[in-house]
Design an enzyme around this catalytic site. Sequence first.
Site, PDB file in Angstrom:
ATOM      1  NE  ARG A  77      19.618 -28.884  84.906  1.00  0.00           N
ATOM      2  CZ  ARG A  77      18.957 -28.629  86.041  1.00  0.00           C
ATOM      3  NH1 ARG A  77      17.977 -27.741  86.067  1.00  0.00           N
ATOM      4  NH2 ARG A  77      19.278 -29.256  87.149  1.00  0.00           N
ATOM      5  CG  HIS A 121      15.305 -32.289  89.278  1.00  0.00           C
ATOM      6  ND1 HIS A 121      15.803 -31.311  88.431  1.00  0.00           N
ATOM      7  CD2 HIS A 121      14.588 -31.628  90.213  1.00  0.00           C
ATOM      8  CE1 HIS A 121      15.380 -30.107  88.840  1.00  0.00           C
ATOM      9  NE2 HIS A 121      14.634 -30.280  89.913  1.00  0.00           N
ATOM     10  CD  GLU A 166      18.022 -26.335  93.229  1.00  0.00           C
ATOM     11  OE1 GLU A 166      17.159 -26.613  94.086  1.00  0.00           O
ATOM     12  OE2 GLU A 166      17.971 -25.307  92.540  1.00  0.00           O
ATOM     13  CG  ASN A 294      19.753 -24.657  89.522  1.00  0.00           C
ATOM     14  OD1 ASN A 294      20.275 -24.652  88.410  1.00  0.00           O
ATOM     15  ND2 ASN A 294      19.010 -25.654  89.967  1.00  0.00           N
ATOM     16  CE1 TYR A 296      14.101 -20.375  89.892  1.00  0.00           C
ATOM     17  CE2 TYR A 296      15.724 -21.760  90.997  1.00  0.00           C
ATOM     18  CZ  TYR A 296      14.786 -21.577  89.988  1.00  0.00           C
ATOM     19  OH  TYR A 296      14.549 -22.576  89.078  1.00  0.00           O
ATOM     20  CD  GLU A 371      16.348 -25.560  88.388  1.00  0.00           C
ATOM     21  OE1 GLU A 371      15.771 -24.912  89.285  1.00  0.00           O
ATOM     22  OE2 GLU A 371      16.486 -26.800  88.424  1.00  0.00           O
TER      23      GLU A 371
END
Length: 469
Positions: A77, A121, A166, A294, A296, A371
């Site tokens: 990606r 991005h 995002e 994504n 985290y 991600e």
Amino acid sequence: MTQHHFPESFVWGSATAAYQIEGAATEDGRGPSIWDTYSHTPGRTLNGDTGDVAADHYHRWADDLGHIADLGLGAYRFSISWPRVQPGGSGRFNQAGIDFYSRLVDGLLERGVRPVATMYHWDLPQELEDAGGWAARETALRFQEYAAGIVGALGDRVHTWTTLNEPWCSAYLGYASGVHAPGRTEPAAALAAVHHLNLAHGLAGRVVRELAPSAELSVTLNLHVIRGASDSAADQDAVRRIDALANRAFLGPMLDGEYPADLLADTASVTDWSFVREGDEKLIAVPLDVLGVNYYSSTLVRAWDGVSARSDADGHGASTSTPWVAAENVDFLPQPGPYTAMGWNIDPPALTELLLRLQREYPSQPMMITENGAAFDDVVSADGRIHDDRRIDYLRRHIGAMADALAQGADVRGYFVWSLLDNFEWGYGYDRRFGIIRVDYDTQVRTWKDSAHWYQRLAATGQLDQAAK
Ligand code: FCB
């Protein structure tokens, strides 16, 4: 210990983004983006770091593809830099820029790696920001034109087209908290940006459907797992409010074809949403082949009474600088550790929870983790190796959490580790390293960290436990 098996068709990949790795900021006709301007503004990034050189991937792309192939990954990606292919953000395209991505895509295909291309991005051409940026509707129309140019050139050689990465960050960090480019702190503009990013997604998605009908279409969202400090009605209402701003502001129009009513009500003091025109919401809801997620860390909130001390957690639990748009009565609380070098709390079960929620709410929508990964303070040992056990542990636990969701019925098709290489981590510059491959920024030498060897074994066997060291 549970054995985790992944389906034969499950795809292991890695992810990067143009401004974070390419460098060559002024070469071959590339124009300036908001991140060039922002990073060159004193005080905006740690140590004044910029993406001018980054990991020099623009010149080293062939070697980097060699690493991807050696890792045995099935997909890569990357993102396309808008100002590299269309320097002013409208009109003329830059053939040298298009050629770069064309070579990259062919190079991936030759190595048997699926190209997954993100159109945006975060590197908006500066000229478009000067004309209003994402707060202006026109930017979404320019994005449609840009999408037509790159999809026309690369078409279905790209396996999966991802419109945006995002949009939460683009809108709220870029236009509300100002910790990302363009660094504006205008709450009403941030909500207009939310809508114009959504609109850009819908318009570009339809371009993909038309020009590359056999390619897959996706978008990548950083969805938040938000927990309340207690079960009290007030704390749970804080959860609902942040869920509307952070998650449903995107999921609503993209997957349900409308903005949630509570979002519009909660933000009424900031904007009347008159920038949403008749037909926009239906347009945004272009059917997706895969939803990119994504993840985290998680978020903890409580209701704020306006009197007691407010925590305003940034880092320790707020996952990244918390933007305050119509959330005056919410307090973001610090979370228990452990933390990564970003100060983000490590919470693998929240990933299981997130995937199961999405599966429940959108049962026919396949997903991919686009991600997941961690920054830690890597040390190069005397033997020249980087024994990044904490990164391996982070990855193992999150991949295990994803496997738990799969076992409970979540339709997750692939996983992309962030990141292939150490890179320019936005406001934190080169200080935070997320790569499974180390980059020595003085020499641009790449060195596999232990996590890269570990990930290679996982990709080869498809079995988490066998990847154990
Ligand atoms: C995400 C971004 C990515 C990277 C990671 C750490 O928010 O999409 O570019 O910076 O965080």
